[in-house]
Design a protein around this motif. Sequence first.
Motif, mmCIF file in Angstrom:
data_model
loop_
_atom_site.group_PDB
_atom_site.id
_atom_site.type_symbol
_atom_site.label_atom_id
_atom_site.label_comp_id
_atom_site.label_asym_id
_atom_site.label_seq_id
_atom_site.Cartn_x
_atom_site.Cartn_y
_atom_site.Cartn_z
ATOM 1 N N ILE A 29 3.537 8.569 2.952
ATOM 2 C CA ILE A 29 2.817 8.904 1.718
ATOM 3 C C ILE A 29 1.627 9.813 1.959
ATOM 4 C CG2 ILE A 29 1.229 6.931 1.655
ATOM 5 C CD1 ILE A 29 3.221 8.578 -1.263
ATOM 6 N N TYR A 33 0.816 13.100 -0.155
ATOM 7 C CA TYR A 33 -0.469 13.173 -0.840
ATOM 8 C C TYR A 33 -1.173 14.488 -0.524
ATOM 9 C CZ TYR A 33 -4.672 10.964 -2.892
ATOM 10 O OH TYR A 33 -5.748 10.646 -3.689
ATOM 11 N N ASP A 81 0.026 2.344 -1.880
ATOM 12 C CA ASP A 81 -0.190 3.654 -2.504
ATOM 13 C C ASP A 81 -0.031 3.580 -4.010
ATOM 14 O OD1 ASP A 81 -0.383 6.676 -2.450
ATOM 15 O OD2 ASP A 81 1.550 6.378 -3.441
ATOM 16 N N SER A 82 -0.950 4.240 -4.706
ATOM 17 C CA SER A 82 -0.934 4.212 -6.164
ATOM 18 C C SER A 82 -0.050 5.278 -6.782
ATOM 19 C CB SER A 82 -2.362 4.363 -6.702
ATOM 20 O OG SER A 82 -3.139 3.221 -6.412
ATOM 21 N N SER A 83 0.205 6.377 -6.083
ATOM 22 C CA SER A 83 1.072 7.408 -6.647
ATOM 23 C C SER A 83 2.484 6.876 -6.865
ATOM 24 C CB SER A 83 1.120 8.636 -5.726
ATOM 25 O OG SER A 83 -0.099 9.324 -5.708
ATOM 26 N N ALA A 354 -6.263 5.304 4.549
ATOM 27 C CA ALA A 354 -5.789 4.654 3.320
ATOM 28 C C ALA A 354 -6.921 4.462 2.327
ATOM 29 C CB ALA A 354 -5.135 3.316 3.662
ATOM 30 N N ARG A 357 -7.805 7.503 0.319
ATOM 31 C CA ARG A 357 -6.901 7.698 -0.817
ATOM 32 C C ARG A 357 -7.192 6.680 -1.915
ATOM 33 N NH1 ARG A 357 -3.376 8.046 3.462
ATOM 34 N NH2 ARG A 357 -2.319 6.098 2.912
ATOM 35 N N ASP A 361 -8.016 7.482 -5.779
ATOM 36 C CA ASP A 361 -7.056 7.004 -6.776
ATOM 37 C C ASP A 361 -7.666 6.035 -7.783
ATOM 38 O OD1 ASP A 361 -4.981 8.452 -5.635
ATOM 39 O OD2 ASP A 361 -4.258 6.781 -4.425
#
Length: 385
Positions: A29, A33, A81-83, A354, A357, A361
């Motif tokens: 990810i 990203y 991960d939020s995406s 992490a 990000r 996010d």
Amino acid sequence: MVDFRLGEEQEALVASVREFAREQVAPVIADHYERKTFPYDLVRQMGKMGLFGLPFAEEHGGMGGDYFTLCLALEELARIDSSVAITLEAGVSLGAMPIYRFGTPAQKAEWLPRLTSGDALAAFGLTEPGTGSDAGATTTRAVLDETTNEWVINGSKAFITNSGTDITCLVTVMAVTGVKDDGSKELSTIIVPSGTPGFTVAPGYSKVGWCASDTHELAFDDVRVPAANLLGERGRGFAQFLRILDEGRIAIAALSVGLAQGCVDESVKYAKDRVAFGQPIGNYQAVQFMIADMEMRAHTARVAYYDAAARMLAGEDFKHQAALAKLYASEAAMDNARFATQVHGGYGFMNESAVGRFYRDAKILEIGEGTSEVQRMIIARGLGL
């Protein structure tokens, strides 16, 4: 007796999604990203796992689960991960759910099998460049051409998730379709398939966070679709979308809890490994207290969304509890991201980390699907103010 413990099937789902997030999402990810690319392979894998069909009936290709089960999956994905998590949330809650809730049998048969399998994505066209939180101020218009029996749509939408991927098949658009007897706008929702002439998807936004998710502005220039593409009852579009947003706030709360818990996970790990002044920084009370507060926020936010989801599934009014959960969880995520970055120091300020990000996010969680101010308005109204 109130019991928030999960059942065996729910525990199994959580374990499988957690493994997928750690083994498949985490290694790739960061690259998505940084390059701002959409993770098609991860979406394909989630489809095979049945995640896009979790809350839908088996007759429509779903898994026969419920909305709470979807929330559990979102929490586990967002811990990494939020995406990826918002791609699932928007694809299910905002994309497929309006068709599931309000579609005709023909609309469900046409669209839901592809959406519940993850082979296709749908988007929710509500927000406009000049309206923001004031959804009732929608200016996009749809006029019924009775000669051809088609809706003719003109207008634009902004910040629409999952609207421009290679597998996006439709956008559900809220538009003004007339004037009510009291002079107010008649708002309806209409299905616009991807590729319809006059429907333009602008280039993707350059965003602070959610850099591996898909977000675009949309334009409609004399877009024509059949009258049968009306979703639900004419003039009930605003009420329909409010129902979808109430449900979606529980899902965003779950996603927020995942990010908040991910901050705890990363901070505990780092505090045990990072040595300063001759000992792990986790031995220092200042760091311990920061992480303890982070855990408190994540836990409390989880209880809040569990409660809102339980009320929803019981058929009770859950608007108040959904607003409480979304407000508290999103602010907990933002606070935890800030504290996690502090625990990590300079490493936390790097995009490759992490928590870097997570920090980028977190902010959108206080904005999307109803800002914190909107949630406070809903809560205050629920108290009779």
